[in-house]
Design a protein around this motif. Structure first.
Motif, mmCIF file in Angstrom:
data_model
loop_
_atom_site.group_PDB
_atom_site.id
_atom_site.type_symbol
_atom_site.label_atom_id
_atom_site.label_comp_id
_atom_site.label_asym_id
_atom_site.label_seq_id
_atom_site.Cartn_x
_atom_site.Cartn_y
_atom_site.Cartn_z
ATOM 1 N N SER A 1 -1.341 3.962 3.002
ATOM 2 C CA SER A 1 -2.748 3.950 2.586
ATOM 3 C C SER A 1 -3.592 4.945 3.376
ATOM 4 C CB SER A 1 -3.323 2.542 2.755
ATOM 5 O OG SER A 1 -3.198 2.110 4.106
ATOM 6 N N GLY B 1 0.793 -1.225 0.000
ATOM 7 C CA GLY B 1 0.000 0.000 0.000
ATOM 8 C C GLY B 1 0.819 1.265 0.000
ATOM 9 N N LYS C 1 -8.116 8.908 2.441
ATOM 10 C CA LYS C 1 -7.468 9.238 1.175
ATOM 11 C C LYS C 1 -7.814 10.615 0.631
ATOM 12 C CE LYS C 1 -7.104 4.407 -0.258
ATOM 13 N NZ LYS C 1 -7.351 3.424 -1.342
#
Length: 409
Positions: A102, A86, A138
């Protein structure tokens, strides 16, 4: 004669251990430092070139990563591969990489060991009109306090995050500069010991952002208006613009009819402009053009005759040769190639992977190649099917989604 049974690797005589370390590849040599304190101390006394052969950090579609040595045509598993799942590899300095996980957290990691430096959260940025607020794992809410008399707000994604890194292996100092690829309005930077990022506004002074290169505490910025800015980040109170007074837009030389015909003959997929800094501190202006069947590179520098501060633009001239230096566009620097050509660095060549190193673009052309300026041909390209081109055979069975050249020290 009395003989001794060396039952432990840590008890090898220094001369024997030194002889062993000198024969290791650059990857195995870096990993040997982790065996024990004796091996680490001996590695520090082992004389090796400043730079080893260039390596590729490859991010795979299955969210893993491997190291590839073109010089050996060999793939190395990273020692902490499971911990890299990730991670997005943003930039490198020697064996150190700037990565984002991530959860959009930034770290500096040693790819040959488990050493990791935690960096401040992105939303800690201060010192300017912009604020970042985390909206999830994110995404961030990017809000400007005031621009031209009104507030603005937009959502930025972690995939837009770009950055550059510099690490001093001798004393552990480091500098990190980042920005969101979809925004050219500010940069965030921090140095060793900082608990938050400081802002560099780019709407004032720096005037937009197309590319940037970090070399020590010196940040070079190619602006959206075709200026080149030089910022000194070593100051305790922030940064200082130390750009030359001659700051007029760059002017390219006229394209020849032969070059125009060459471009017409090739279907252009994308083009990009970036900058690089030579070992002497000279700034190069590089245009890369991705065509259906080839890559085209044009390198320029400031015309040495263009010294009059009263002129209305900065004239550029073609750079036909880098001499005994090689240009790594992923790093934005050139390196001198030692007399020992067995190191695997091709002089007068450009090492390239992609055209959106700093600014995220809709078309990403991943093309792992080494371009020779003298012959104007690609001399290494594992994707190119031309028989006259040496391919990176070790990558044929890998599903590579991203790559970066780096130079371990």
């Amino acid at each position: 004669m009395e003989t001794r049974n060396y039952g432990r690797w840590s008890e090898l005589p220094t001369d024997m251990l030194t002889s062993l370390l000198e024969r290791l590849s650059v990857v195995d040599f870096q990993r040997s430092k982790l065996v024990c304190s004796n091996w680490y101390l001996c590695s520090k006394q082992t004389v090796r070139p400043k730079h080893g052969p260039p390596l590729l950090m490859l991010s795979l579609e299955e969210d893993g990563c491997v190291l590839y040595s073109p010089d050996e045509d060999r793939v190395y598993e990273t020692t902490t591969n499971s911990d890299f799942l990730g991670y997005r590899f943003l930039a490198s300095s020697g064996k150190w990489f700037l990565v984002g996980d991530s959860l959009s957290k930034l770290y500096i990691i040693d790819v040959f060991s488990e050493e990791r430096i935690d960096l401040p959260p992105l939303e800690s940025t201060e010192g300017g009109p912009f604020r970042l607020e985390r909206k999830g794992a994110k995404e961030f809410n990017e809000e400007s306090v005031i621009i031209n008399g009104c507030n603005t707000c937009r959502i930025v994604d972690h995939e837009d995050l770009r950055g550059v890194l510099w690490v001093d292996d001798k004393n552990g100092d480091y500098v990190v500069v980042w920005q969101f690829g979809g925004s050219d309005e500010y940069l965030g930077f921090c140095k060793k010991g900082d608990d938050r990022y400081r802002e560099i506004p780019t709407r004032i002074g720096v005037q937009g952002l197309d590319d940037m290169v970090l070399k020590g505490y010196n940040l070079y910025v190619l602006t959206s208006r075709h200026y080149i800015r030089h910022l000194d980040l070593s100051r305790q109170d922030g940064f200082k613009d130390v750009s030359e007074n001659h700051m007029f837009p760059l002017r390219l030389p006229n394209v020849s009819w032969d070059e125009y015909a060459r471009l017409r003959a090739n279907k252009v997929i994308s083009s990009n402009r970036c900058i690089a800094v030579t070992t002497s501190g000279e700034v190069l202006y590089v245009i890369t053009i991705a065509c259906e069947t080839s890559m085209i590179f044009h390198v320029y520098k400031r015309d040495p005759k263009d010294l009059d501060p009263n002129t209305h633009d900065t004239r550029l001239v073609h750079v036909d040769s880098l001499g005994d230096e090689a240009l790594f566009l992923d790093l934005g620097i050139t390196v001198k190639v030692a007399a020992d050509h067995t190191l695997g660095i091709e002089p007068n060549s450009i090492y390239f992977t992609r055209g959106d190193r700093i600014r995220r673009k809709k078309v990403t052309c991943l093309d792992l190649c080494v371009y020779n300026l003298a012959t104007k041909t690609i001399i290494n390209d594992y994707q190119n099917k031309t028989k006259t081109i040496k391919r990176f055979l070790g990558l044929c069975n890998l599903n590579v989604k991203d790559a970066q050249w780096f130079l371990p020290r």
